[in-house]
Design an enzyme around this catalytic site. Sequence first.
Site, short mmCIF file in Angstrom:
data_model
loop_
_atom_site.label_atom_id
_atom_site.label_comp_id
_atom_site.label_asym_id
_atom_site.label_seq_id
_atom_site.Cartn_x
_atom_site.Cartn_y
_atom_site.Cartn_z
CE LYS A 1 -4.57 -1.78 1.71
NZ LYS A 1 -5.46 -1.63 2.88
NE ARG B 1 -7.81 -8.36 1.25
CZ ARG B 1 -7.68 -7.72 0.10
NH1 ARG B 1 -6.71 -6.75 0.52
NH2 ARG B 1 -8.06 -7.80 -0.85
#
Length: 272
Positions: A219, A253
Amino acid sequence: MISLRLADKTITTEKNAFVMGIVNATPDSFWEGSRGGTQMALEQIEQGADIIDLGAESTRPGSHYVSEDEQIKRLIPVLSEIRRHSDIPVSIDTRKYSVMKACLDEGADILNDVSALEDDEKLAGLCAESKIPVILMHKRSTPDVMQNNTEYQDIFKEVDLYLRQRVEHALKQGISSDKIIVDPGIGFGKNMTDNCTLIRRCGQLCDSKYPVLMALSRKTVIGQLCNREIQDRMIGTVAADLIAVMNGATLVRVHDVKEAVDSLNVLKGIGV
């Protein structure tokens, strides 16, 4: 050993956290390396994933929602094929009742809802009836505009309060407390400093009563911390995931399953 109760069985791992592999059946997810289908899922299973997270609607900053029919069209062939080869738990990343219902009929096991059961009032009842685990995530607004407002008075307090409210809603709808997982929503309407605070304090959310999922993989915050582009953020992700696990996360995740599994095995082996 940690465990997670599904509808009809309990899964366990000797690692410090479950590894959830990301498979995006989309043409526009934020990293093209996450776009795939059955073959990607089978590769992640071979690499040691505990759960496969299958989605058909990108939630990257600036993205737009996808219709329920299109989500089903993208998801069902992949899920059906996965089930031909494996009984691995499959999480479905959706906000919609009809999508989750179709996937449950094909053998899905977990709901991963970025709207924390806000976007479809029928979804909570379906999960309660099906006795499946539910991941409740914090976000602000919708992905197309969520990064327009990243100011908080107290990021941890505000995210924690929201998740407590959504947990209470889930409980009132009949979802069992041992089927609830919380996710602080790293990158969803948050700046770098606030994301780092949530990574450090993730295990304190909701008084540590529920498992915490951390979705940090590649991210923007990892890019900001490492000064790396998406394709070069794997090592930074592994480091951030380990920090999150050491601070209480019980699911990670990830796009890079093999590396996540290896790092968690080292963490366990050292005895941290």
